[in-house]
Design a protein around this motif. Structure first.
Motif, PDB file in Angstrom:
ATOM      1  N   SER A 101       0.841  -1.190   0.000  1.00 16.27           N
ATOM      2  CA  SER A 101       0.000   0.000   0.000  1.00 16.27           C
ATOM      3  C   SER A 101       0.881   1.246   0.000  1.00 16.27           C
ATOM      4  CB  SER A 101      -0.914   0.020   1.230  1.00 16.27           C
ATOM      5  OG  SER A 101      -0.175   0.344   2.399  1.00 16.27           O
ATOM      6  N   ALA A 102       0.319   2.345  -0.473  1.00 17.23           N
ATOM      7  CA  ALA A 102       1.072   3.610  -0.495  1.00 17.23           C
ATOM      8  C   ALA A 102       1.512   3.995   0.911  1.00 17.23           C
ATOM      9  CB  ALA A 102       0.237   4.714  -1.119  1.00 17.23           C
ATOM     10  N   VAL A 103       0.654   3.815   1.898  1.00 17.32           N
ATOM     11  CA  VAL A 103       0.996   4.166   3.281  1.00 17.32           C
ATOM     12  C   VAL A 103       2.153   3.306   3.777  1.00 17.32           C
ATOM     13  CG1 VAL A 103       0.155   4.165   5.667  1.00 17.32           C
ATOM     14  CG2 VAL A 103      -1.286   5.085   3.843  1.00 17.32           C
ATOM     15  N   ASP A 104       2.090   2.005   3.492  1.00 15.91           N
ATOM     16  CA  ASP A 104       3.182   1.124   3.920  1.00 15.91           C
ATOM     17  C   ASP A 104       4.494   1.502   3.235  1.00 15.91           C
ATOM     18  OD1 ASP A 104       1.551  -0.268   5.654  1.00 15.91           O
ATOM     19  OD2 ASP A 104       1.231  -1.950   4.271  1.00 15.91           O
ATOM     20  N   PHE A 105       4.416   1.850   1.938  1.00 12.54           N
ATOM     21  CA  PHE A 105       5.632   2.261   1.241  1.00 12.54           C
ATOM     22  C   PHE A 105       6.203   3.533   1.869  1.00 12.54           C
ATOM     23  CE2 PHE A 105       7.992   4.640  -1.952  1.00 12.54           C
ATOM     24  CZ  PHE A 105       8.971   3.705  -2.264  1.00 12.54           C
ATOM     25  N   LEU A 106       5.355   4.524   2.106  1.00 13.69           N
ATOM     26  CA  LEU A 106       5.835   5.769   2.727  1.00 13.69           C
ATOM     27  C   LEU A 106       6.439   5.490   4.100  1.00 13.69           C
ATOM     28  CD1 LEU A 106       3.001   8.270   1.747  1.00 13.69           C
ATOM     29  CD2 LEU A 106       5.317   8.146   0.796  1.00 13.69           C
ATOM     30  N   ASP A 107       5.794   4.630   4.860  1.00 13.36           N
ATOM     31  CA  ASP A 107       6.343   4.274   6.175  1.00 13.36           C
ATOM     32  C   ASP A 107       7.716   3.618   6.039  1.00 13.36           C
ATOM     33  OD1 ASP A 107       4.132   5.291   7.499  1.00 13.36           O
ATOM     34  OD2 ASP A 107       3.227   3.317   7.876  1.00 13.36           O
ATOM     35  N   SER A 108       7.889   2.790   5.008  1.00 18.46           N
ATOM     36  CA  SER A 108       9.160   2.087   4.832  1.00 18.46           C
ATOM     37  C   SER A 108      10.280   3.031   4.392  1.00 18.46           C
ATOM     38  CB  SER A 108       9.010   0.948   3.819  1.00 18.46           C
ATOM     39  OG  SER A 108       8.961   1.432   2.486  1.00 18.46           O
ATOM     40  N   ARG A 109       9.920   4.170   3.831  1.00 21.57           N
ATOM     41  CA  ARG A 109      10.903   5.130   3.324  1.00 21.57           C
ATOM     42  C   ARG A 109      11.030   6.382   4.183  1.00 21.57           C
ATOM     43  NH1 ARG A 109      13.827   3.677  -1.246  1.00 21.57           N
ATOM     44  NH2 ARG A 109      13.071   1.614  -1.783  1.00 21.57           N
ATOM     45  N   TRP A 110      10.326   6.414   5.289  1.00 14.81           N
ATOM     46  CA  TRP A 110      10.331   7.595   6.149  1.00 14.81           C
ATOM     47  C   TRP A 110      11.716   7.807   6.735  1.00 14.81           C
ATOM     48  CZ3 TRP A 110      10.164   8.296  11.721  1.00 14.81           C
ATOM     49  CH2 TRP A 110       9.847   9.599  12.094  1.00 14.81           C
ATOM     50  N   MET A 111      12.226   9.053   6.632  1.00 14.30           N
ATOM     51  CA  MET A 111      13.577   9.375   7.092  1.00 14.30           C
ATOM     52  C   MET A 111      13.581  10.328   8.288  1.00 14.30           C
ATOM     53  SD  MET A 111      15.529   7.625   5.081  1.00 14.30           S
ATOM     54  CE  MET A 111      17.132   8.355   5.289  1.00 14.30           C
ATOM     55  N   GLY A 112      12.442  10.479   8.957  1.00 15.41           N
ATOM     56  CA  GLY A 112      12.419  11.242  10.190  1.00 15.41           C
ATOM     57  C   GLY A 112      11.811  12.619  10.105  1.00 15.41           C
ATOM     58  N   ASP A 113      11.604  13.123   8.910  1.00 22.19           N
ATOM     59  CA  ASP A 113      10.996  14.448   8.746  1.00 22.19           C
ATOM     60  C   ASP A 113       9.625  14.287   8.094  1.00 22.19           C
ATOM     61  OD1 ASP A 113      13.208  16.128   9.659  1.00 22.19           O
ATOM     62  OD2 ASP A 113      14.250  15.432   7.868  1.00 22.19           O
ATOM     63  N   ASP A 114       8.811  15.334   8.188  1.00 23.13           N
ATOM     64  CA  ASP A 114       7.520  15.313   7.517  1.00 23.13           C
ATOM     65  C   ASP A 114       7.728  15.218   6.010  1.00 23.13           C
ATOM     66  OD1 ASP A 114       6.038  15.613   9.885  1.00 23.13           O
ATOM     67  OD2 ASP A 114       6.182  17.801   9.799  1.00 23.13           O
ATOM     68  N   TRP A 115       6.770  14.617   5.318  1.00 16.30           N
ATOM     69  CA  TRP A 115       6.822  14.560   3.860  1.00 16.30           C
ATOM     70  C   TRP A 115       6.587  15.959   3.315  1.00 16.30           C
ATOM     71  CZ3 TRP A 115       8.733  10.520   1.488  1.00 16.30           C
ATOM     72  CH2 TRP A 115       8.754   9.300   2.167  1.00 16.30           C
ATOM     73  N   PHE A 116       7.444  16.372   2.368  1.00 15.07           N
ATOM     74  CA  PHE A 116       7.360  17.723   1.829  1.00 15.07           C
ATOM     75  C   PHE A 116       7.628  17.705   0.335  1.00 15.07           C
ATOM     76  CE2 PHE A 116      11.743  16.986   2.889  1.00 15.07           C
ATOM     77  CZ  PHE A 116      12.475  17.609   1.883  1.00 15.07           C
ATOM     78  N   PHE A 117       7.156  18.749  -0.343  1.00 12.10           N
ATOM     79  CA  PHE A 117       7.420  18.903  -1.769  1.00 12.10           C
ATOM     80  C   PHE A 117       8.846  19.432  -1.922  1.00 12.10           C
ATOM     81  CE2 PHE A 117       2.781  19.225  -1.574  1.00 12.10           C
ATOM     82  CZ  PHE A 117       2.430  18.274  -2.519  1.00 12.10           C
ATOM     83  N   ILE A 118       9.671  18.711  -2.649  1.00 13.58           N
ATOM     84  CA  ILE A 118      11.092  19.058  -2.754  1.00 13.58           C
ATOM     85  C   ILE A 118      11.301  20.437  -3.401  1.00 13.58           C
ATOM     86  CG2 ILE A 118      11.541  17.899  -4.951  1.00 13.58           C
ATOM     87  CD1 ILE A 118      14.216  16.913  -3.644  1.00 13.58           C
ATOM     88  N   ALA A 119      10.459  20.811  -4.327  1.00 16.09           N
ATOM     89  CA  ALA A 119      10.635  22.081  -5.047  1.00 16.09           C
ATOM     90  C   ALA A 119      10.267  23.288  -4.201  1.00 16.09           C
ATOM     91  CB  ALA A 119       9.814  22.081  -6.330  1.00 16.09           C
ATOM     92  N   THR A 120       9.326  23.105  -3.263  1.00 20.32           N
ATOM     93  CA  THR A 120       8.845  24.265  -2.496  1.00 20.32           C
ATOM     94  C   THR A 120       9.134  24.184  -1.010  1.00 20.32           C
ATOM     95  OG1 THR A 120       6.676  23.269  -2.057  1.00 20.32           O
ATOM     96  CG2 THR A 120       6.922  24.582  -4.105  1.00 20.32           C
ATOM     97  N   GLY A 121       9.370  22.990  -0.518  1.00 19.62           N
ATOM     98  CA  GLY A 121       9.568  22.796   0.925  1.00 19.62           C
ATOM     99  C   GLY A 121       8.274  22.732   1.707  1.00 19.62           C
ATOM    100  N   LYS A 122       7.139  22.947   1.038  1.00 21.48           N
ATOM    101  CA  LYS A 122       5.842  22.903   1.735  1.00 21.48           C
ATOM    102  C   LYS A 122       5.469  21.463   2.049  1.00 21.48           C
ATOM    103  CE  LYS A 122       4.075  27.151  -0.197  1.00 21.48           C
ATOM    104  NZ  LYS A 122       2.987  27.818  -0.899  1.00 21.48           N
ATOM    105  N   LEU A 123       4.763  21.297   3.154  1.00 21.26           N
ATOM    106  CA  LEU A 123       4.360  19.964   3.594  1.00 21.26           C
ATOM    107  C   LEU A 123       3.340  19.359   2.641  1.00 21.26           C
ATOM    108  CD1 LEU A 123       4.030  20.374   7.461  1.00 21.26           C
ATOM    109  CD2 LEU A 123       5.981  19.532   6.141  1.00 21.26           C
ATOM    110  N   VAL A 124       3.444  18.064   2.445  1.00 18.96           N
ATOM    111  CA  VAL A 124       2.479  17.324   1.634  1.00 18.96           C
ATOM    112  C   VAL A 124       1.241  17.017   2.471  1.00 18.96           C
ATOM    113  CG1 VAL A 124       2.041  15.187   0.343  1.00 18.96           C
ATOM    114  CG2 VAL A 124       4.286  16.303   0.223  1.00 18.96           C
ATOM    115  N   PHE A 125       1.454  16.542   3.695  1.00 18.83           N
ATOM    116  CA  PHE A 125       0.340  16.159   4.588  1.00 18.83           C
ATOM    117  C   PHE A 125       0.380  17.037   5.821  1.00 18.83           C
ATOM    118  CE2 PHE A 125       2.211  12.209   2.797  1.00 18.83           C
ATOM    119  CZ  PHE A 125       1.241  11.970   1.849  1.00 18.83           C
TER     120      PHE A 125
END
Length: 93
Positions: free
Chosen positions: A69-93
């Motif tokens: 699942s997308a959630v499981d994939f994101l959890d497996s790749r989480w590096m300790g910071d909130d998910w953010f848009f790389i181009a803007t730095g704004k949070l995704v969630f």
């Protein structure tokens, strides 16, 4: 989800003109996202040099993403910071 940038790594990427960023595509709640799986230092190097980023699908990571699942994939790749848009730095969630 990794905001930490090691400038020494960025400088090495700049010296090598390594601007390749690997990503996968996932769908979460009906929205498609591209997730950087490797290359945030290369992205920063390209930004500092005013160069174009070379976007490359990570075939192996995409297979992994497709197998869970997308959630499981994101959890497996989480590096300790909130998910953010790389181009803007704004949070995704």
């Amino acid at each position: 989800s990794q905001r930490h940038i090691d400038q020494a790594i960025v400088e090495a990427k700049r010296a090598a003109s390594d601007y390749t960023v690997s990503y996968v595509t996932i769908e979460l709640d009906g929205v498609e996202y591209s997730v950087v799986v490797d290359g945030h230092h290369s992205y920063e190097a390209a930004h500092q040099d005013g160069a174009n980023v070379v976007w490359e699908v990570s075939v192996e990571s995409q297979k992994e993403a497709n197998a869970m699942s997308a959630v499981d994939f994101l959890d497996s790749r989480w590096m300790g910071d909130d998910w953010f848009f790389i181009a803007t730095g704004k949070l995704v969630f």
